[in-house]
Design a protein around this motif. Structure first.
Motif, PDB file in Angstrom:
ATOM      1  N   MET A 124      34.760  49.895  53.685  1.00  0.00           N
ATOM      2  CA  MET A 124      34.113  49.010  52.708  1.00  0.00           C
ATOM      3  C   MET A 124      35.135  48.063  52.087  1.00  0.00           C
ATOM      4  SD  MET A 124      31.339  51.036  50.430  1.00  0.00           S
ATOM      5  CE  MET A 124      30.450  52.381  51.165  1.00  0.00           C
ATOM      6  N   LYS A 125      34.648  46.940  51.596  1.00  0.00           N
ATOM      7  CA  LYS A 125      35.526  46.027  50.851  1.00  0.00           C
ATOM      8  C   LYS A 125      35.299  46.291  49.367  1.00  0.00           C
ATOM      9  CE  LYS A 125      36.109  42.085  53.822  1.00  0.00           C
ATOM     10  NZ  LYS A 125      35.709  40.695  54.037  1.00  0.00           N
ATOM     11  N   ILE A 126      36.350  46.752  48.720  1.00  0.00           N
ATOM     12  CA  ILE A 126      36.201  47.214  47.337  1.00  0.00           C
ATOM     13  C   ILE A 126      37.050  46.371  46.384  1.00  0.00           C
ATOM     14  CG2 ILE A 126      36.633  49.185  45.790  1.00  0.00           C
ATOM     15  CD1 ILE A 126      36.146  51.037  48.190  1.00  0.00           C
ATOM     16  N   ALA A 127      36.441  45.956  45.265  1.00  0.00           N
ATOM     17  CA  ALA A 127      37.226  45.336  44.183  1.00  0.00           C
ATOM     18  C   ALA A 127      37.311  46.365  43.061  1.00  0.00           C
ATOM     19  CB  ALA A 127      36.542  44.071  43.678  1.00  0.00           C
ATOM     20  N   VAL A 128      38.518  46.530  42.505  1.00  0.00           N
ATOM     21  CA  VAL A 128      38.678  47.429  41.359  1.00  0.00           C
ATOM     22  C   VAL A 128      39.135  46.559  40.190  1.00  0.00           C
ATOM     23  CG1 VAL A 128      39.954  49.398  40.424  1.00  0.00           C
ATOM     24  CG2 VAL A 128      39.275  49.402  42.826  1.00  0.00           C
ATOM     25  N   VAL A 129      38.291  46.424  39.189  1.00  0.00           N
ATOM     26  CA  VAL A 129      38.635  45.546  38.068  1.00  0.00           C
ATOM     27  C   VAL A 129      39.201  46.393  36.924  1.00  0.00           C
ATOM     28  CG1 VAL A 129      37.838  43.744  36.507  1.00  0.00           C
ATOM     29  CG2 VAL A 129      36.764  44.012  38.760  1.00  0.00           C
ATOM     30  N   GLY A 130      40.473  46.173  36.617  1.00  0.00           N
ATOM     31  CA  GLY A 130      41.183  46.971  35.612  1.00  0.00           C
ATOM     32  C   GLY A 130      42.230  47.815  36.322  1.00  0.00           C
ATOM     33  N   THR A 131      43.511  47.593  35.960  1.00  0.00           N
ATOM     34  CA  THR A 131      44.580  48.333  36.660  1.00  0.00           C
ATOM     35  C   THR A 131      45.336  49.246  35.700  1.00  0.00           C
ATOM     36  OG1 THR A 131      46.085  46.496  36.364  1.00  0.00           O
ATOM     37  CG2 THR A 131      44.941  46.607  38.481  1.00  0.00           C
ATOM     38  N   GLY A 132      44.587  49.994  34.896  1.00  0.00           N
ATOM     39  CA  GLY A 132      45.199  51.057  34.096  1.00  0.00           C
ATOM     40  C   GLY A 132      45.428  52.267  34.998  1.00  0.00           C
ATOM     41  N   TYR A 133      45.642  53.431  34.372  1.00  0.00           N
ATOM     42  CA  TYR A 133      45.880  54.658  35.151  1.00  0.00           C
ATOM     43  C   TYR A 133      44.760  54.893  36.161  1.00  0.00           C
ATOM     44  CZ  TYR A 133      49.604  56.138  32.031  1.00  0.00           C
ATOM     45  OH  TYR A 133      50.777  56.221  31.343  1.00  0.00           O
ATOM     46  N   VAL A 134      43.523  54.846  35.683  1.00  0.00           N
ATOM     47  CA  VAL A 134      42.396  55.196  36.544  1.00  0.00           C
ATOM     48  C   VAL A 134      42.186  54.120  37.617  1.00  0.00           C
ATOM     49  CG1 VAL A 134      39.932  55.728  36.621  1.00  0.00           C
ATOM     50  CG2 VAL A 134      41.304  56.555  34.723  1.00  0.00           C
ATOM     51  N   GLY A 135      42.247  52.857  37.205  1.00  0.00           N
ATOM     52  CA  GLY A 135      42.018  51.762  38.151  1.00  0.00           C
ATOM     53  C   GLY A 135      43.024  51.757  39.291  1.00  0.00           C
ATOM     54  N   LEU A 136      44.295  51.857  38.936  1.00  0.00           N
ATOM     55  CA  LEU A 136      45.346  51.818  39.956  1.00  0.00           C
ATOM     56  C   LEU A 136      45.227  52.985  40.924  1.00  0.00           C
ATOM     57  CD1 LEU A 136      48.875  50.918  38.541  1.00  0.00           C
ATOM     58  CD2 LEU A 136      47.642  49.889  40.451  1.00  0.00           C
ATOM     59  N   VAL A 137      45.026  54.164  40.352  1.00  0.00           N
ATOM     60  CA  VAL A 137      44.923  55.359  41.207  1.00  0.00           C
ATOM     61  C   VAL A 137      43.682  55.262  42.092  1.00  0.00           C
ATOM     62  CG1 VAL A 137      44.588  57.872  41.184  1.00  0.00           C
ATOM     63  CG2 VAL A 137      46.250  56.820  39.645  1.00  0.00           C
ATOM     64  N   HIS A 167      39.787  51.957  53.205  1.00  0.00           N
ATOM     65  CA  HIS A 167      39.018  50.810  52.706  1.00  0.00           C
ATOM     66  C   HIS A 167      39.950  49.640  52.370  1.00  0.00           C
ATOM     67  CE1 HIS A 167      35.510  53.402  52.437  1.00  0.00           C
ATOM     68  NE2 HIS A 167      36.282  54.309  51.859  1.00  0.00           N
ATOM     69  N   THR A 168      39.372  48.432  52.333  1.00  0.00           N
ATOM     70  CA  THR A 168      40.160  47.274  51.916  1.00  0.00           C
ATOM     71  C   THR A 168      39.935  47.093  50.416  1.00  0.00           C
ATOM     72  OG1 THR A 168      39.710  46.295  54.048  1.00  0.00           O
ATOM     73  CG2 THR A 168      40.574  44.816  52.358  1.00  0.00           C
ATOM     74  N   VAL A 169      41.011  47.141  49.643  1.00  0.00           N
ATOM     75  CA  VAL A 169      40.868  47.160  48.186  1.00  0.00           C
ATOM     76  C   VAL A 169      41.654  46.018  47.529  1.00  0.00           C
ATOM     77  CG1 VAL A 169      41.219  48.543  46.102  1.00  0.00           C
ATOM     78  CG2 VAL A 169      40.627  49.690  48.241  1.00  0.00           C
ATOM     79  N   ILE A 170      40.970  45.295  46.626  1.00  0.00           N
ATOM     80  CA  ILE A 170      41.667  44.311  45.792  1.00  0.00           C
ATOM     81  C   ILE A 170      41.614  44.828  44.364  1.00  0.00           C
ATOM     82  CG2 ILE A 170      41.893  41.867  45.152  1.00  0.00           C
ATOM     83  CD1 ILE A 170      39.708  41.221  47.178  1.00  0.00           C
ATOM     84  N   CYS A 171      42.788  45.036  43.771  1.00  0.00           N
ATOM     85  CA  CYS A 171      42.833  45.440  42.371  1.00  0.00           C
ATOM     86  C   CYS A 171      43.017  44.193  41.520  1.00  0.00           C
ATOM     87  CB  CYS A 171      44.000  46.390  42.121  1.00  0.00           C
ATOM     88  SG  CYS A 171      43.705  48.032  42.759  1.00  0.00           S
ATOM     89  N   ALA A 172      42.120  43.982  40.561  1.00  0.00           N
ATOM     90  CA  ALA A 172      42.175  42.772  39.745  1.00  0.00           C
ATOM     91  C   ALA A 172      42.374  43.113  38.280  1.00  0.00           C
ATOM     92  CB  ALA A 172      40.872  41.982  39.919  1.00  0.00           C
ATOM     93  N   ASP A 173      43.168  42.280  37.623  1.00  0.00           N
ATOM     94  CA  ASP A 173      43.396  42.485  36.189  1.00  0.00           C
ATOM     95  C   ASP A 173      43.744  41.137  35.574  1.00  0.00           C
ATOM     96  OD1 ASP A 173      44.428  45.369  34.597  1.00  0.00           O
ATOM     97  OD2 ASP A 173      44.590  43.413  33.621  1.00  0.00           O
ATOM     98  N   ILE A 174      43.284  40.907  34.357  1.00  0.00           N
ATOM     99  CA  ILE A 174      43.597  39.622  33.725  1.00  0.00           C
ATOM    100  C   ILE A 174      45.022  39.613  33.161  1.00  0.00           C
ATOM    101  CG2 ILE A 174      41.248  38.848  33.177  1.00  0.00           C
ATOM    102  CD1 ILE A 174      41.749  40.046  30.324  1.00  0.00           C
ATOM    103  N   ASN A 212      42.754  36.965  39.718  1.00  0.00           N
ATOM    104  CA  ASN A 212      41.506  36.228  39.877  1.00  0.00           C
ATOM    105  C   ASN A 212      40.336  37.210  40.091  1.00  0.00           C
ATOM    106  OD1 ASN A 212      39.432  34.537  40.599  1.00  0.00           O
ATOM    107  ND2 ASN A 212      40.741  33.185  41.832  1.00  0.00           N
ATOM    108  N   VAL A 213      39.767  37.658  38.975  1.00  0.00           N
ATOM    109  CA  VAL A 213      38.712  38.681  39.038  1.00  0.00           C
ATOM    110  C   VAL A 213      37.505  38.143  39.815  1.00  0.00           C
ATOM    111  CG1 VAL A 213      37.216  40.192  37.665  1.00  0.00           C
ATOM    112  CG2 VAL A 213      39.498  39.650  36.833  1.00  0.00           C
TER     113      VAL A 213
END
Ligand code: UGA
Length: 435
Positions: free
Chosen positions: A1-14, A24-31, A69-70
């Motif tokens: 799946m192509k997954i976006a994870v918005v928020g790169t705190g402890y939970v988001g990054l992990v 999966h293909t993952v983009i982690c996004a954070d402002i 770029n969220v």
């Protein structure tokens, strides 16, 4: 799946790194530009065992990337995880402003069917509102579903926890979305509970509040143990063999802290008040926890006959628990401030959280040490404030040579009182039978 994870705190990054590692293909996004800049350079903004290697491996194998770029991350994915912070606001309820901003950004960038999955800890009714916000702000005709998927991993063991969950909780009004998101977890071979939004949201709060209740309960038992000359560790062991009780989260200490328990217990209490119900048990849990640090400090003050001025104490530990650099709502930090307020001079050491502690404590501490032995040099007493394993393994022969006062205030019960006393130190734990 192509997954976006918005928020790169402890939970988001992990979450992002573990999904990427699962193929999966993952983009982690954070402002937060600084954070993303660091991550792009391979530098972790937090300390979490194994995270750096897992991120490096998956970036290298081109399954994991980072962006500020969220909107683009949303456009490029078919599943979007919302993993932004939900800190307490002044009234104690959860501040959901970051969640609303993400929901609006998702609406603005919805270029086809997507499933929006909420991992942030959010109060009852939030997922319904996320759905409404996206609906209200949609520009085109793209369809979407929302799924609540609360997270149960702990800091310090986050990667292990993510791969060794006890259960997966999903809540939605869409059966097909529930099945699609469940497929992300089937390889874990654990129960996957599919429910409605509101039950899923409550499961998270009820779980954290129940664990916090266990801690406050054992901290109350510790009070009795001190008075009755019993040992709380033995009591907890005996209780823990009962399969209905289990031993975990029955470690007595200076109270629970961190970015989750204090905020989530309070938020659940607010939720119940909003529903016009006074959750008295939770009030008790919070009250016991608030008093616990003073109970510990009192032992220190009493030992020094009511006066800490002119005394130097080594405080070992500033993180809210072991294996993390996180000092958010750390009781260790609160204890240091109280001891300082009582006039003690503080020398401090923590294996991972010293830099964060420096920013918080500044000149409240007279010396930030290189290691535990360095912190202990010449002090009148040693305070154990975080349950790091390396503190439990300290060499007392070495300590004996450098300390001035041979007294140990074990705020995490990591030592055996008799062994410590045999080594010539006065020992004070929490509920170890010594008032
Ligand atoms: C907690 C929950 O354990 C996770 O399941 C949940 O996902 C997470 O919150 C969250 O909501 O994100 P965490 O805050 O990382 O995880 O840390 P815990 O290991 O639960 O410890 C919380 C606090 O309780 C720490 O200050 C710890 O020292 C204290 N504690 C824990 C005790 O005083 N006694 C114990 O027996 C266990």
């Amino acid at each position: 799946m192509k997954i976006a994870v918005v928020g790169t705190g402890y939970v988001g990054l992990v979450t992002g790194a573990v999904f990427a590692d699962g193929g999966h293909t993952v983009i982690c996004a954070d402002i937060n530009e600084k954070k993303i800049e660091l991550l792009k350079k391979g530098i972790m903004p937090i300390y979490e065992e194994g995270l750096s290697d897992l991120v490096a491996k998956n970036v290298c194998e081109k399954r994991l990337s980072f962006t500020t770029n969220v909107g683009k991350a949303v456009k490029d994915s078919n599943v979007v995880f919302i993993v932004v912070g939900t800190p307490s606001n002044q009234s104690g309820s959860a501040d959901l402003s970051a969640v609303w901003v993400v929901a609006k950004t998702i609406a603005d960038n919805l270029n086809g069917y997507k499933i929006i999955v909420t991992k942030s800890t959010v109060p009852v009714g939030t997922n319904e509102r996320i759905k409404q916000i996206i609906k209200d702000n949609l520009k085109g005709r793209a369809k979407f579903d929302v799924v609540s998927n609360p997270e149960f991993l702990r800091e310090g063991t986050a990667i292990f926890d993510a791969n060794n969950v006890d259960r997966v909780v999903l809540g939605s009004d869409s059966k097909s979305a529930l099945s699609k998101i469940a497929s992300l977890y089937t390889h874990l071979n654990v129960p996957i509970l599919k429910s409605d939004f509101r039950s899923a949201e409550l499961i998270k709060y009820a779980s954290n509040a129940f664990l916090a209740t266990k801690i406050s309960f054992i901290n109350e038992i510790a009070r009795i143990c001190d008075r009755a000359k019993a040992d709380v560790k033995t009591v907890a062991d005996g209780m823990g063999y009962d399969k209905r009780i289990v031993r975990s989260f029955l470690n007595s200490g200076i109270g629970y802290g961190g970015s989750c328990f204090p905020k989530d217990v309070e938020a659940l209490y607010r939720t119940s008040s909003d529903q016009e119900y006074d959750f008295r048990l939770l009030r008790g849990v919070m009250d016991v926890n608030e008093r616990q640090k003073y109970f510990y400090v009192e032992k220190i003050v009493n030992f020094f006959e009511g006066n800490l001025s002119g005394k130097t104490l080594a405080c070992l530990g500033t993180a809210f628990k072991n294996n993390t650099d996180d000092i958010r709502k750390s009781v260790a930090i609160e204890v240091i401030k109280i001891l300082r307020g009582e006039g003690a001079k503080i020398r401090v050491f923590d294996p991972a959280a010293l830099e964060n502690a420096k920013a918080e404590l500044g000149n409240d501490v007279i010396y930030y040490a290189k290691d535990a032995y360095d912190a202990i040099e010449g002090v009148d007493g040693i305070c154990i404030l975080t349950e790091w394993r390396e503190f439990a393994e300290l060499d007392f022969e070495k300590i004996r040579k450098v300390v001035k006062g041979r007294v140990l205030f074990d705020g995490r019960n990591i030592f055996d009182p008799k062994t410590v006393e045999k080594l010539g130190f006065k020992y004070f734990g929490i509920g170890r039978g010594l008032l």
